[in-house]
Design a protein around this motif. Structure first.
Motif: not given
Length: 458
Positions: A101-125
């Protein structure tokens, strides 16, 4: 997923692991050597590499408050968490983990580059706050629906997207769909989105996109309206008059009043209740208008006070500086002259005079400081503030007890906090000023004592 960590004991992010990671920083070799020799404040670390360490849980990173780059790839992490303090993070790699699950990123408002490659995620949220996002890699996951990608339209800075390896890529409309719904995308799955694909996609999905844009415009308008209402409500709360501009208070009184519901059936009660409501609401609206005006007056008074406070302190500082400069100019080179005098009686008399001048200087500076203190005390006259608050309460007629108590409590809390802050700042400023004066006098006295010692030796 067949992974090496299936046969290895999971690791934790503890102090030993963090210290070792900082020491081993490749690009920051000098920083690593310093950490090894002397230890290092984690607040100074900008990049942290924690890949290939078999980490199961993200933890203990709260000290890295200035971190801009974090590598947590190739671990066995199952949940995104404990990143709230890393508000300066720009680059985050969580690829090759076990995240669902994509979660826990709310505070990272300056994030420009995010890699979640090769996990088990089924929804972008749950990425709404990452409005600076430019590069997003979520390939080799379990994304199956093209509609999932529509969520990414809200990221206006997104230019690079990697979805390769997801089931969704097998859809024959995949490339066209992405190009149509993300028109500003430059790279898709490591390839440049060519103009021909973009034009064909725009034609194919024209009506769908137009409808989507209309819905987005309506949603944006609604959001702007809600934000404006919330801002207005916060302003009303600051004036202690929230929900008094209408019938809300009156209606809330009768929401759970069963007895009033029974009385409503009595002859003439409906007209009487309507009359009472109109008068009650009028009083609330008058109180609302008065409260807003009083709030503006309080804000203006506080602003004026701080202007006067700053002016008084600057004036005191300028006077003190002038007094010190005049003293130094008047006595410039005096100690050298005294030291070179052959007549010891005259030298002693001049030293005595210089000592008296030092004492006078100290008294003058202290007197100036006390005048400043007295002047500031006039600005924070408690009786004046309390009387003003009490006078404003006198017009609150026909108000129910709990609403009156609420307003009085908030007003007194605000008044006390302002007075407390003013006194606290003044005490601190006064102590610092007295300390500066004493240090300066001590310095001059030390020079005098040294001169006297030299004369005794001679």
């Amino acid at each position: 997923m067949s992974r090496l960590y299936d046969t290895i004991e999971p690791n934790v992010i503890d102090e030993e692991l963090l210290q070792k990671a900082v020491e081993e920083q490749g690009p920051q070799e000098e920083l690593g050597q310093l950490a090894k020799r002397e230890g290092i404040d984690y607040k100074d670390v900008l990049e942290l590499q924690l890949d290939f360490r078999n980490i199961l849980k993200i933890d203990n990173l709260w000290q890295f408050v200035n971190l801009t780059k974090l590598q947590l790839d190739n671990n066995i992490i199952e949940k995104i968490e404990a990143l709230d303090n890393l508000v300066h993070l720009i680059w985050l790699d969580l690829s090759f983990n076990n995240i669902e699950v994509i979660e826990g990123l709310e505070a990272l408002v300056k994030l420009q580059d995010l890699s979640l490659y090769n996990n088990r995620i089924s929804k972008i949220e749950n990425l709404d706050t990452l409005q600076e996002l430019q590069v997003f890699s979520i390939g080799n996951n379990n994304l199956t629906a093209l509609e999932n990608v529509v969520y990414l339209r809200k990221f206006k800075n997104l230019r690079t997207l990697n979805l390769t390896g997801n089931p969704v890529c097998e859809n024959e409309q995949y490339s066209m769909f992405i190009a149509a719904h993300l028109p500003d995308l430059v790279y898709l799955d490591f390839r440049l989105v060519d103009d021909n694909t973009r034009e064909l996609a725009e034609i194919k999905y024209q009506y769908v996109i137009d409808e989507l844009k209309q819905g987005e415009a309506q949603a944006l308008a609604k959001l702007v309206e809600e934000q404006a209402k919330q801002k207005e409500l916060e302003h009303h709360k600051a004036a202690y008059v929230e929900h008094l501009n209408g019938s809300f208070l009156f209606e809330s009184m009768y929401t759970e009043d069963t007895e009033a519901a029974r009385l409503a059936y009595l002859p003439g009660m409906a007209d009487l209740l309507e009359t009472y409501k109109s008068k009650f609401v009028l009083i609330c609206e008058n109180l609302f208008a008065y409260g807003l005006k009083e709030h503006e007056k309080r804000q203006a008074e506080v602003s004026t006070f701080y202007e006067c406070l700053q002016e008084a302190m600057q004036d005191s500082q300028q006077q003190g500086t002038k007094i010190i400069l005049d003293f130094e100019n008047d006595n410039q080179g005096l100690l050298d002259v005294i030291q070179n005098m052959s007549n010891f009686e005259i030298a002693d008399s001049k030293l005595v005079k210089y000592n008296e001048d030092l004492s006078q200087l100290s008294d003058t500076l202290m007197t100036l400081e006390m005048q400043t203190v007295d002047q500031l005390e006039l600005f924070v006259d408690k009786d004046t503030i309390v009387n003003a608050v009490n006078a404003s309460h006198d017009i609150h007629l026909l108000k129910i007890d709990n609403r009156e108590d609420d307003i009085i409590t908030k007003a007194k809390s605000w008044s006390s906090s302002v007075i407390e802050e003013v006194h606290k700042n003044e005490i601190s400023r006064n102590r610092n000023r007295v300390r500066e004066i004493n240090q300066y006098i001590d310095h001059l006295q030390e020079e005098l004592d040294n001169m006297e010692s030299l004369e005794q030796v001679e």
